[in-house]
Write a protein that holds these residues in place. Structure first.
Motif, PDB file in Angstrom:
ATOM      1  N   SER A 186       0.845  -1.206   0.000  1.00 27.53           N
ATOM      2  CA  SER A 186       0.000   0.000   0.000  1.00 27.53           C
ATOM      3  C   SER A 186       0.873   1.246   0.000  1.00 27.53           C
ATOM      4  N   PHE A 187       0.338   2.345  -0.533  1.00 31.40           N
ATOM      5  CA  PHE A 187       1.040   3.626  -0.599  1.00 31.40           C
ATOM      6  C   PHE A 187       0.018   4.724  -0.343  1.00 31.40           C
ATOM      7  N   ASP A 188       0.342   5.572   0.657  1.00 32.46           N
ATOM      8  CA  ASP A 188      -0.632   6.633   1.002  1.00 32.46           C
ATOM      9  C   ASP A 188      -0.198   8.001   0.508  1.00 32.46           C
ATOM     10  N   GLY A 189       0.793   8.061  -0.351  1.00 37.68           N
ATOM     11  CA  GLY A 189       1.285   9.325  -0.883  1.00 37.68           C
ATOM     12  C   GLY A 189       2.611   9.712  -0.285  1.00 37.68           C
ATOM     13  N   SER A 190       2.915   9.125   0.866  1.00 34.79           N
ATOM     14  CA  SER A 190       4.217   9.448   1.462  1.00 34.79           C
ATOM     15  C   SER A 190       4.902   8.243   2.089  1.00 34.79           C
ATOM     16  N   ALA A 191       4.137   7.228   2.387  1.00 35.20           N
ATOM     17  CA  ALA A 191       4.739   6.065   3.040  1.00 35.20           C
ATOM     18  C   ALA A 191       4.184   4.777   2.425  1.00 35.20           C
ATOM     19  N   TYR A 192       5.029   3.728   2.473  1.00 39.08           N
ATOM     20  CA  TYR A 192       4.661   2.431   1.922  1.00 39.08           C
ATOM     21  C   TYR A 192       4.423   1.437   3.055  1.00 39.08           C
ATOM     22  N   SER A 193       3.534   0.500   2.813  1.00 40.49           N
ATOM     23  CA  SER A 193       3.379  -0.618   3.750  1.00 40.49           C
ATOM     24  C   SER A 193       4.394  -1.694   3.391  1.00 40.49           C
ATOM     25  N   ALA A 194       4.471  -2.701   4.222  1.00 37.29           N
ATOM     26  CA  ALA A 194       5.221  -3.893   3.846  1.00 37.29           C
ATOM     27  C   ALA A 194       4.469  -4.603   2.721  1.00 37.29           C
ATOM     28  N   ALA A 195       5.211  -5.395   1.921  1.00 41.68           N
ATOM     29  CA  ALA A 195       4.561  -6.150   0.850  1.00 41.68           C
ATOM     30  C   ALA A 195       3.871  -7.368   1.444  1.00 41.68           C
ATOM     31  N   THR A 196       2.878  -7.864   0.746  1.00 40.25           N
ATOM     32  CA  THR A 196       2.235  -9.092   1.184  1.00 40.25           C
ATOM     33  C   THR A 196       3.288 -10.183   1.215  1.00 40.25           C
ATOM     34  N   THR A 197       3.274 -10.974   2.270  1.00 42.04           N
ATOM     35  CA  THR A 197       4.343 -11.954   2.442  1.00 42.04           C
ATOM     36  C   THR A 197       4.174 -13.155   1.534  1.00 42.04           C
ATOM     37  N   GLU A 198       2.969 -13.527   1.236  1.00 41.60           N
ATOM     38  CA  GLU A 198       2.734 -14.673   0.360  1.00 41.60           C
ATOM     39  C   GLU A 198       2.006 -14.200  -0.884  1.00 41.60           C
ATOM     40  N   PRO A 199       2.547 -14.464  -2.033  1.00 42.29           N
ATOM     41  CA  PRO A 199       1.832 -14.113  -3.252  1.00 42.29           C
ATOM     42  C   PRO A 199       0.461 -14.756  -3.265  1.00 42.29           C
ATOM     43  N   ASP A 200      -0.442 -14.094  -3.858  1.00 36.60           N
ATOM     44  CA  ASP A 200      -1.817 -14.538  -3.772  1.00 36.60           C
ATOM     45  C   ASP A 200      -2.165 -15.664  -4.716  1.00 36.60           C
ATOM     46  N   PHE A 201      -1.527 -15.684  -5.861  1.00 41.63           N
ATOM     47  CA  PHE A 201      -1.945 -16.728  -6.794  1.00 41.63           C
ATOM     48  C   PHE A 201      -0.810 -17.148  -7.700  1.00 41.63           C
ATOM     49  N   VAL A 202      -0.940 -18.310  -8.241  1.00 42.98           N
ATOM     50  CA  VAL A 202      -0.039 -18.806  -9.264  1.00 42.98           C
ATOM     51  C   VAL A 202      -0.902 -19.075 -10.473  1.00 42.98           C
ATOM     52  N   ALA A 203      -0.491 -18.587 -11.594  1.00 47.83           N
ATOM     53  CA  ALA A 203      -1.288 -18.801 -12.792  1.00 47.83           C
ATOM     54  C   ALA A 203      -0.374 -19.012 -13.968  1.00 47.83           C
ATOM     55  N   THR A 204      -0.881 -19.769 -14.911  1.00 42.52           N
ATOM     56  CA  THR A 204      -0.160 -19.936 -16.152  1.00 42.52           C
ATOM     57  C   THR A 204      -0.883 -19.163 -17.226  1.00 42.52           C
ATOM     58  N   SER A 205      -0.163 -18.344 -17.893  1.00 46.36           N
ATOM     59  CA  SER A 205      -0.781 -17.481 -18.902  1.00 46.36           C
ATOM     60  C   SER A 205      -1.218 -18.287 -20.118  1.00 46.36           C
ATOM     61  N   ASP A 206      -2.277 -17.885 -20.702  1.00 50.36           N
ATOM     62  CA  ASP A 206      -2.741 -18.472 -21.950  1.00 50.36           C
ATOM     63  C   ASP A 206      -3.150 -17.353 -22.888  1.00 50.36           C
ATOM     64  N   SER A 207      -2.767 -17.509 -24.118  1.00 52.56           N
ATOM     65  CA  SER A 207      -3.156 -16.481 -25.069  1.00 52.56           C
ATOM     66  C   SER A 207      -4.560 -16.736 -25.596  1.00 52.56           C
ATOM     67  N   SER A 208      -4.976 -17.996 -25.563  1.00 51.10           N
ATOM     68  CA  SER A 208      -6.321 -18.304 -26.055  1.00 51.10           C
ATOM     69  C   SER A 208      -7.273 -18.483 -24.882  1.00 51.10           C
ATOM     70  N   THR A 209      -8.488 -18.179 -25.100  1.00 53.91           N
ATOM     71  CA  THR A 209      -9.477 -18.258 -24.038  1.00 53.91           C
ATOM     72  C   THR A 209     -10.628 -19.138 -24.476  1.00 53.91           C
ATOM     73  N   SER A 210     -10.961 -20.070 -23.611  1.00 55.10           N
ATOM     74  CA  SER A 210     -12.124 -20.881 -23.894  1.00 55.10           C
ATOM     75  C   SER A 210     -13.377 -20.142 -23.450  1.00 55.10           C
ATOM     76  N   SER A 211     -14.408 -20.309 -24.192  1.00 52.10           N
ATOM     77  CA  SER A 211     -15.656 -19.654 -23.837  1.00 52.10           C
ATOM     78  C   SER A 211     -16.522 -20.534 -22.960  1.00 52.10           C
ATOM     79  N   LEU A 212     -15.950 -21.647 -22.506  1.00 51.87           N
ATOM     80  CA  LEU A 212     -16.758 -22.577 -21.729  1.00 51.87           C
ATOM     81  C   LEU A 212     -17.164 -21.995 -20.400  1.00 51.87           C
ATOM     82  N   SER A 213     -18.326 -22.408 -19.968  1.00 54.00           N
ATOM     83  CA  SER A 213     -18.796 -21.980 -18.670  1.00 54.00           C
ATOM     84  C   SER A 213     -17.978 -22.655 -17.589  1.00 54.00           C
ATOM     85  N   PRO A 214     -17.631 -21.967 -16.543  1.00 52.55           N
ATOM     86  CA  PRO A 214     -16.903 -22.593 -15.448  1.00 52.55           C
ATOM     87  C   PRO A 214     -17.797 -23.324 -14.468  1.00 52.55           C
TER      88      PRO A 214
END
Lengths: 255, 315
Positions: free
Chosen positions: B132-160
């Motif tokens: 976070s940044f309030d204009g003058s100070a920063y917070s610590a970063a989140t310690t654990e990344p929130d997600f792991v994802a593999t990028s895809d250039s194509s997208t399926s239109s299937l319903s999840p």
């Protein structure tokens, strides 16, 4: 005989605890049957040959020994069905019939196995069944809180199970809940693991397997090996379950 | 003359009084200004600008082709601020986005960031963190990344959405159902993800029934379900079968057809990677000149949830 399974899965994993620590998901017999029994056997699911009859097409069961004679291959404790279904000249068994059932015993074999297990099982005893939750037929029974893994080694296999309580009876039961009620009809809930409360035997049929492994006393396994209906071979805990794929997939790993 | 002198003496007094008054006014003004300045400076030094909190409520959404990263900005001091995101390549550690800013929002509000199209590379796995940044100070970063994802250039239109359940081939006289099972790590073909589907009937169907199944297998990705394999197979009255994977045909049996779709995830370069998988199956049976259709689907988990199936297990 009757084999009745409750409709609703149990959410209590306690019945698994005695054996869950004795197996690690993998490629050997000991991966699928706990190493606490005197002897082990592998029941070979029969293949089928088509026969035209005046009543229609009939699928007669064929033993692995007969397949071995047809294909010219020897039968061992570790034989993979793929090797028996193709001859040296390239002819496939599918020209004559169909391969064995995967993940469940033929109904005739199942009835016979239950008949042989029943005398060693107190009728008052509960029998526990772990049924793969991924069967399409299991969707109505599926509940997240009821899905179980035997232990952490199953993580990633795509195999979670529902635990059902059931009973084995010696009487002929026409109740529709009797899974053996129709001698021809396959089970809608074929169990992957089942065992009696008093742990005198253990039956395992993985969803991908063409055979069923049983652990039990020396006398029980001897009866299974000598039976006229079942085709069974003795196995050891370190025997491979599906050795044909081992040669093809040397770079594969254990979980 | 005297009068003049006297007149000159009274004017001096007035000028002296005016100068004194001007000095006093100037002094008062100066003191006032000094006082105002001093007061402002003191006020400033007495308020401590504490750093904002580490972002919370991390989430990733996939409403379109590119993911949207979400995190809540919060600051004990209240006021406005924003969340800054860092996205990096999991395997190399290379930073793809550094301090990518979400919008300035009030404390307690979501400050999302949409990853621009073309930023991520197909087949690469990423993680992200936020601060976070309030204009003058920063917070610590989140310690654990929130997600792991593999990028895809194509997208399926299937319903999840999850599978629609076992489907009847409508109004067929034999009660035949199309029954798709969940994809899983194959114990028979070690490198493969496999999915089984069958036509099962409640009464014995005619031996001459023609049956077709068209199975499609998908894996999860952060853009939706991604197609990986298809198997079209047939069982005819002569029991001959065809397709990428030969089905099991048992004409006239309660289960007249079993079919599999496989995907060699190891050779495709996904060994040891975790995904969810989905099978969609369209079935058709024909007998007596009439066709019956059905559709069924089953999946191991949601397309945007943690994968539950690992590629390359040796069962």
């Amino acid at each position: 005989v009757s084999l009745v399974i409750d409709d609703t899965p149990s959410t209590d994993p306690t019945p698994l605890e005695w054996w869950a620590g004795h197996v690690i998901a993998g490629k050997r017999v000991r991966s699928w049957v706990p190493d606490v029994f005197e002897r082990y056997t592998r029941i070979l699911h029969p293949a089928y040959v088509r026969e035209e009859t005046p009543q229609g097409i009939v699928h007669q069961s064929v033993t692995w020994r007969e397949l071995g004679r047809w294909s010219g291959k020897a039968l061992t404790a570790e034989t993979c069905i793929d090797d028996l279904l193709v001859r040296g000249d390239g002819l496939s068994w599918t020209e004559r019939g169909s391969p064995p059932k995967q993940g469940q015993l033929d109904p005739k074999y199942m009835r016979r196995l239950v008949t042989l297990l029943a005398p060693t099982t107190d009728i008052a005893d509960a029998v526990w069944f772990l049924v793969w939750a991924g069967y399409g037929s299991m969707r109505s029974a599926r509940r997240e809180e009821a899905e179980l893994e035997p232990n952490i080694s199953w993580r990633g296999t795509g195999r979670t199970y529902l635990l059902f309580r059931g009973t084995i009876g010696s009487s002929v039961d026409k109740d529709k809940r009797n899974l053996l009620g129709d001698p021809l009809r396959p089970m809608t809930r074929p169990p992957s693991f089942w065992w009696p409360m008093h742990r005198s035997w253990f039956v395992s049929t993985d969803i991908d397997s063409f055979s069923t492994h049983v652990g039990g006393s020396t006398s029980l396994i001897s009866r299974l090996l000598e039976d006229d209906v079942l085709e069974a071979v003795p196995v050891r805990l370190d025997d491979l379950v599906d050795s044909c794929a081992d040669e093809k997939d040397k770079d594969a790993e254990t979980p | 003359m005297r009068g003049k002198s006297s007149g000159r003496g009274g004017g001096d007094k007035l000028r002296r009084a005016a100068r004194i008054l001007g000095f006093v006014i100037a002094l008062v003004c100066a003191l006032t200004l000094i006082g105002i300045y001093s007061g402002t400076a003191l006020g400033t030094s007495q308020v401590q600008n504490a750093a904002p909190d580490t972002p919370s409520n991390l989430a990733t959404e996939f409403p379109q082709a590119e993911p949207v990263l979400h995190a809540t900005f919060s600051d004990l001091n209240g006021g406005q601020g924003q969340v800054l995101y860092m996205v990096y390549d999991l395997s190399t550690g290379g930073i793809v986005l550094q301090d990518a800013p979400g919008p300035s929002v009030a404390s307690g509000s979501d400050s999302p960031y949409t990853i621009p199209t073309g930023t991520l590379v197909d087949g690469v796995t990423y993680k992200w963190t936020a601060r976070s940044f309030d204009g003058s100070a920063y917070s610590a970063a989140t310690t654990e990344p929130d997600f792991v994802a593999t990028s895809d250039s194509s997208t399926s239109s299937l319903s999840p959405t999850s599978g629609s359940g076992v489907q009847a081939a409508t109004a067929n006289p034999w009660g035949c159902l199309l029954d798709a099972d969940q994809p899983h790590a194959s114990a028979h073909q070690k490198k493969f993800i496999a999915a089984h589907s069958q036509v099962a009937c409640t009464s014995l169907p005619p031996g001459g029934m023609w049956i077709k199944q068209d199975q499609n297998l998908y894996r999860s990705s952060y853009t939706g379900w991604r197609f990986v394999a298809e198997n079209v197979s047939y069982c005819t009255s002569r029991n001959h079968s065809s397709g990428q994977d030969a089905p099991v045909c048992r004409p006239g049996d309660y289960v007249p057809m079993e079919a599999w779709v496989h995907w060699n995830c190891v050779d495709a370069g996904f060994k040891n990677q975790w995904y969810n998988y989905r099978q969609e199956d369209s079935g058709e049976i024909r007998s007596g000149g009439v066709s019956y259709f059905a559709y069924d689907a089953a999946q191991s988990g949601d397309w945007n949830a943690n994968g539950t199936v690992k590629c390359g297990l040796y069962l």
